[in-house]
Motif scaffolding. Structure first.
Motif: not given
Lengths: 842, 119
Positions: B78, A548-549, B80, A557, A520, B82-83
Motif C-alpha cells: 500500500a 504506517d510509514t 504510504p 511523511m 495496511d 494515498y494508500k
C-alpha cells in the motif's frame, strides 16, 4: 397573486419551528413572513437551558442557523414586543411603535413562570427560570451567595435545583404538595426520588407553603412558611408551574379558557379564523401542553392548514423521561392510575433506590401507563407498548422485575408497527428510520443527521439503535463490523483477544485468529493495540513492518516523501536557550519551519537519511520525540495561567506539562489532543479538545470528547471542581476506556456520538464504576506511564535501527526525486513542472 | 549463442544485499542502475519482490516505505502516501487500472544474496 402575509408573535422554540415548517413547505413562495421577538436573541433551546450552567453559551443553545432568516426572507423584529392586535383592521402594534398588517396571525407567545403571590417575591435574589437573562442573573447572584432555594419540586424545579447545586450553593427544594413531581409520580415513587435527591445533598422540604419573604439574618432572604418554620437563603428561584401568555388574545376579545390559555380548534385556529395559537399559550380540549413536542405538532398542523390541508391536532402523549440530578425518572400514560378499573404492578428496591410501576387495563391485556425511577432503561419499550396498544405478556410484572439471569422479556422492535413514533421530539417514526437505514444510514451518527431522531432529548437513542440493527438484519445486511478480510473481528474484539490471551505479536494473532498475511488496515491497527497493551518499542523487529510509514520512520511523511520533525515542547513552555538550539538545527539542515497549532515547532523537508542525525542533535540538546507521527497523545495546549495572567485562577501551564508528560507515548485508536485553561476565559480552547481542563475557583472542570477539525464538536462537561488527583484518575480511565472500545481511526468525538447511553454512560463507567473496570483501567494506564521511552532515543542508540533510515540499502546517494525551491525565504517542494525545469538546467 | 546470453544475464543481475539484511514484511529501496527499486521480503521470508520505488499517483519515491500484505490472495504493497495498493507480482494498481509500476525479477543466490535483474 400577491403574497399572503403571515405574522408570528413570539420567536420561541415553537414559533421558530413554525417558520421552519412554513419556509420549508411546498408553497413557501406564497407567503411573506414577519415575526416579533421580545427577547434580544433568536429562538434558543429552552429545554436544555440548564446546559447554560455547564458551559454552553447562548450561541450553543441557539436554534437558528446563521443566516437562516435572511436566506428565507423572514423579517424578524428582535427586542420588540407585540403589544396589541387590531382584529378589525388585521394589524399588530409593537412596543417600538411598528404597526404591521397581517393576513394570518400566529400566536406563539408561550408561557410565563407562575410566581405565587407571596409578599417579598420581588426582593433581591428572587428569580424565575425561563430565559437566558434569568440564568445570567442567577449565575451572578450565585457567585456571591451561599444558599439557594427553589420553590417548586416539579421537573423544572429540580432542574433549577441542580443548577444551584452546580454553582456550589447549599440547595433546598420547597414543594407545596406532599411529594416531589406530584403530577407525574405517585407517593411511592416520590419517596424514592426524594431519597435519591437528598443523597446528592439537596435538602427537600415537602408540604411547605411559603407565606412571606423577608430580610435574612446571615443571608439576603428568609423564607417563612405556614407551619411557622423558616429558611435562610440568598437565592430564591420560583419554578411553580407555568401559565399561558394569553394577554394579547384576551385584550382583543379572543376566547380564552377560564383558567387561561387561548382556545383553539383541531386546526389550531382561535375563535378568529385568521388567528392561530400554537404551543404553550394554546388551550386545546381544555388542556395546556407544557412540552415542546406537542407545540411542534401544533406548528405543523397550523402550517398545513394555511396551505389548505386539513390535518388535525389530536392531543399529545405527555410521557417524559429525563435525568434529574443524575436520577433517571420516567413517567408515561396514566402514571397515577386514574383509569377506572385499572390494576397496578409495583417493584420497589429501597437499598438501590429503584421504583417501578405499571398500570394495566382491567383485563390485564394492555398497558395504560407507568413510572420508572432510579432505572428507566425499559422506558422506550414500555412507551411503545402502550402507544401501539400491544398485547402484554401473560405476567406483565416481568417487564419491571430485575433481569438477574439475563433472560429479560423485552419487546422485539420487530413487533412495532412502522407508524410507531420512536423520537417524539422530532416526530420520527420507525418507518422513517427504516427508510433511512435502507438508504444507507448504518450508524447511529448517520441516522441522527439524516432523520434528526435522537437529537432532541436523546431519550430514544437506545431504541433507535435497536430499530437500526433490526432493519439491517431484516435487509439481510450482515452488520459487517469485521476489521478487514484478514480478521473477522472488530478492533474492540482484537483488543480483548490480545489482552486476554496476552498476545505479543501480529504473527501470533493472525495465526490464532485470522487468515492470510494482513494488510495496511489490520497491521497498523494491531500494531497500535500491541503498543497500547504492552508498550514495546514500535520498531522492534516483529512490529516494524506493522507500522504506517509515519510510525515506521518516526516522522510525518509529506507529499514529496520527506518527513517532518517535531520535538515535544510540553505545555508549549520552552526556554529561549532551547528555542535557539531549535533555530540552529533548523538552519543547519535547511528545514522549512513553522509553528504548529499545538504550540510547538515543526520542521519540514527532512530526508529519510537525515532524520537520525537531526534527532541525535535534538536529543543531545535535551529534546525528546513529540509523537506527532503517531496515533497517540499529541499536545497539551495551555494558556499562560495564574503565574502571569491577571485573570488566571490556577497554574494551567504546570498542569499541562504534568499531563503531557504523563500521557506522552500512549497509543490509541486515533490521535488525542488536550488543552488546559487557567480560567473560564478559556484561552487554551480546551472545549475543542479530546480532553479539556479548565480551572475553577474550586478545582478543575474536566471536559471530554471535543473536536475541532472537520466536524467540530463542543466537549461535554464530564465532572466539575475536581482536585488534581481525581482529575488524573478520571482522565486515566476515560483514555483507557477509549483505547479499549474505540474503533480504528475513531476520534473521541465520534466515539462519544456513537456510544449507546452517551455522556451519562461514560460517567457511570468512569465515575460510578458501573462495569467494575476502573481499577483495571488505572493499572493499564500506569503500565503505559511506567514503560514510556523516547522512541527516537532508543532508535539512535541502535546502529542497526539507524541503518534502516538510509534511502538506498546499497548506496549512500540521496533521493534525486526530492527537489526544493525557495519561497518566502524558506524551502518548499518543487512542483512537477519545476522539477522538469530543474532537470533540464541540472 | 548460449555463452553470449549467459554473459549478458550475469551482468544484468545486480547484487543488492544479503537476504538477512531485510526484515520480513518490511521494505527497502535499492539503486539498480539509475532506477530506484523497492524490495520486499514477504510471507515466511522466502519470497522477495521488487517493483519501482516511484509512486505514480503520489509522484514521490516512497513505495518501499509502504505496508505489505495480501488482498484476495494477491501480494500487495500500500502506498504510504494515498494508500493505493500495487500488486507485487504484476505492478498493477488495484484502485486505478491505468496505473502500473515496473516490476523487476529477483533471485536469491546460494550464498544468500538478493539479486535484482536490471531490465
Amino acid at each position: 397573486m400577491s403574497k399572503q402575509r403571515i405574522v408570528i408573535i413570539g420567536n420561541g422554540m415553537v414559533g421558530h419551528r413554525f417558520i421552519e415548517f412554513l419556509v420549508g413547505s411546498e408553497k413557501s413562495d406564497d407567503f411573506e413572513v414577519i415575526t416579533f421577538c421580545e427577547e434580544p436573541r433568536y429562538a434558543y433551546d429552552r429545554v436544555h437551558l440548564s446546559a447554560f450552567f455547564s458551559g454552553s453559551t447562548a450561541e450553543d443553545l441557539s436554534l437558528v442557523e446563521d443566516g437562516f432568516y435572511e436566506q428565507h426572507g423572514v423579517t424578524v423584529h428582535l427586542n420588540d414586543k407585540a403589544i396589541s392586535i387590531d382584529r378589525d383592521n388585521n394589524t399588530v402594534k409593537s412596543a417600538q411603535g411598528l404597526e404591521v398588517s397581517y393576513d394570518k396571525l400566529i400566536l406563539a407567545t408561550g408561557s410565563y413562570p407562575f410566581v405565587p403571590p407571596v409578599p417579598g417575591k420581588d426582593r433581591k435574589g428572587c428569580f424565575v427560570y425561563r430565559t437566558i437573562e434569568d440564568l445570567e442573573g442567577m449565575t451572578a447572584a450565585g457567585a456571591k451567595g451561599k444558599v439557594g432555594a427553589v420553590v417548586g419540586g416539579g421537573l423544572l424545579g429540580l432542574e433549577a435545583a441542580k443548577a444551584l447545586k452546580d454553582m456550589g450553593l447549599e440547595t433546598h427544594v420547597i414543594e407545596f404538595a406532599p411529594r416531589l413531581m406530584a403530577v407525574q409520580v405517585d407517593e411511592g415513587g416520590g419517596a424514592i426520588l426524594r431519597n435519591k435527591i437528598e443523597e446528592i445533598g439537596v435538602r427537600v422540604h415537602t408540604s411547605k407553603n411559603t407565606v412571606n419573604i423577608t430580610d435574612g439574618n446571615s443571608t439576603i432572604n428568609r423564607m417563612e412558611f405556614e407551619d411557622g418554620e423558616s429558611l435562610e437563603t440568598d437565592l430564591i428561584v420560583f419554578s411553580a408551574g407555568i401559565r399561558p401568555r394569553d394577554e394579547l388574545a384576551r385584550d382583543c376579545g379572543l376566547d380564552v379558557g377560564s383558567r387561561g390559555g387561548i382556545e383553539i380548534n383541531n386546526q389550531c385556529q382561535t375563535s378568529d379564523p385568521d388567528i392561530y395559537a400554537i404551543g404553550e399559550c394554546a388551550l386545546w380540549n381544555n388542556q395546556i401542553f407544557g412540552l415542546v413536542a406537542p407545540g411542534y405538532s401544533m406548528a405543523q398542523v397550523a402550517v398545513d392548514h394555511l396551505q389548505g390541508k386539513q390535518e388535525s391536532f389530536t392531543g399529545a402523549d405527555m410521557s417524559t423521561k429525563l435525568k434529574l440530578m443524575g436520577v433517571d425518572v420516567a413517567s408515561f400514560g396514566d402514571a397515577l392510575g386514574i383509569t377506572t378499573g385499572c390494576r397496578n404492578y409495583t417493584y420497589i428496591d429501597e437499598p438501590t433506590g429503584i421504583y417501578k410501576k405499571l398500570v394495566v387495563s382491567h383485563d390485564g391485556e394492555h398497558l395504560l401507563g407507568g413510572i420508572l425511577i432510579g432505572e428507566a432503561d425499559a422506558y422506550g419499550n414500555l412507551l411503545q407498548m402502550m402507544l401501539n396498544d400491544m398485547e402484554l405478556p401473560e405476567h406483565p410484572d416481568v417487564l419491571i422485575l430485575p433481569d438477574r439471569d439475563g433472560s429479560a422479556v423485552g419487546l422485539g422492535v420487530d413487533a412495532l408497527p412502522d407508524s410507531a413514533v420512536i423520537c417524539s421530539c422530532n416526530n420520527v417514526t420507525k418507518g422513517d428510520l427504516n427508510a433511512a437505514v435502507q438508504a444507507g444510514c448504518t450508524t447511529v451518527g448517520a441516522l441522527k443527521s439524516e432523520t434528526n431522531a435522537g437529537t432532541g432529548c436523546g431519550g430514544c437513542v437506545a431504541l433507535m439503535t435497536q430499530v437500526m440493527n433490526a432493519e439491517m438484519e431484516n435487509m439481510g445486511m450482515e452488520v459487517n463490523t469485521d476489521l478487514c478480510e484478514h480478521f473477522p473481528y472488530t478492533r474492540q474484539d482484537l483488543y480483548n483477544l490480545i489482552r486476554v490471551e496476552e498476545i505479543k505479536s501480529f504473527e501470533e494473532l493472525i495465526e490464532k485468529h485470522g487468515t492470510g498475511r494482513g494488510c495496511d488496515i489490520c497491521k497498523p491497527t494491531v500494531g497500535s493495540i500491541l503498543a497500547s497493551c504492552w508498550n514495546d518499542y514500535v520498531l522492534e523487529k516483529p512490529h516494524a513492518g506493522l507500522q504506517d510509514t509515519n510510525d515506521r520512520y518516526l516522522g510525518n511523511m509529506q507529499k514529496d516523501g520527506t518527513y517532518s520533525v517535531i520535538p515535544r515542547i510540553a505545555g508549549g513552555e520552552i526556554t529561549p536557550e532551547k528555542l535557539t538550539i531549535l533555530g540552529n538545527i533548523g538552519s543547519k539542515y535547511g528545514l522549512y519551519t513553522k509553528i504548529t497549532g499545538g504550540q510547538r515547532i515543526d520542521f519540514f523537508g527532512a530526508r529519510l537519511d537525515q532524520l537520525p542525525d537531526i534527532w541525535e542533535e535534538l536529543i543531545d540538546a535535551g529534546f525528546e520525540s513529540g509523537h506527532a507521527y503517531a496515533k497517540s497523545l499529541r499536545t497539551v495546549k495551555s494558556c499562560v495561567g495564574s503565574t502571569w495572567c491577571r485573570y488566571g485562577v490556577d497554574d494551567s501551564v504546570g498542569l499541562a506539562i504534568e499531563l503531557e508528560n504523563r500521557y506522552k507515548g500512549l497509543r490509541a485508536p486515533h490521535k488525542i489532543k488536550f488543552a488546559v485553561s487557567g480560567c473560564t476565559r478559556e484561552c487554551a480552547e480546551a472545549q475543542s479538545k479530546d480532553i479539556g481542563v479548565i480551572a475553577t475557583e474550586n478545582g478543575w472542570n474536566l471536559y471530554v470528547c471535543g473536536n475541532g477539525g472537520m466536524k467540530p464538536r463542543h466537549a461535554d462537561l464530564f465532572a466539575s471542581d475536581l482536585d488534581k488527583e481525581t482529575l488524573i484518575k478520571y482522565i486515566d480511565r476515560v483514555l483507557m476506556f477509549y483505547v479499549r472500545t474505540g474503533d480504528r481511526l475513531q476520534r473521541t468525538s465520534t466515539w462519544m456520538e456513537n456510544m449507546e447511553g452517551g455522556l451519562e454512560y461514560l460517567q457511570q463507567v468512569v465515575i460510578d464504576d458501573k462495569l467494575g473496570l476502573c481499577d483495571q483501567l488505572e493499572e493499564e494506564m500506569s503500565h503505559i506511564v511506567d514503560t514510556y521511552q523516547c522512541e527516537w532515543k532508543t532508535t539512535i542508540e541502535d546502529p542497526e535501527k539507524v541503518k534502516r533510515f538510509r534511502h538506498f540499502i546499497n548506496s549512500d546517494k540521496e533521493d534525486n526525486n526530492v527537489v526544493f525551491v525557495q519561497e518566502r525565504d524558506q524551502i518548499r517542494p518543487a512542483t512537477e513542472e519545476e522539477k522538469i525545469e530543474f532537470r533540464k538546467v541540472g | 549463442m548460449n555463452a553470449v546470453v549467459e554473459k549478458i544475464n550475469s551482468e544484468d543481475w545486480i547484487e543488492i544485499c544479503a537476504l538477512d539484511d531485510l526484515i520480513i514484511n518490511d521494505g527497502v529501496c535499492a539503486l539498480v542502475g539509475d532506477d530506484q527499486v523497492a524490495i520486499f521480503r514477504t510471507g515466511r521470508g522466502d519470497e522477495v519482490y521488487a517493483i519501482s520505488n516511484f509512486d505514480p499517483i503520489g509522484k514521490a519515491s516512497v513505495l518501499s516505505r509502504g505496508i505489505v500484505g495480501d488482498l484476495n490472495g494477491r501480494p500487495v504493497v500500500a502506498s504510504p502516501l494515498y494508500k493505493q495498493h500495487f500488486d507485487l507480482e504484476t505492478g498493477a494498481c488495484l484502485e486505478d487500472e491505468s496505473e502500473t509500476v515496473k516490476t523487476y525479477e529477483t533471485r536469491i543466490t546460494k550464498s544468500g544474496m538478493i539479486e535484482v535483474k536490471n531490465s
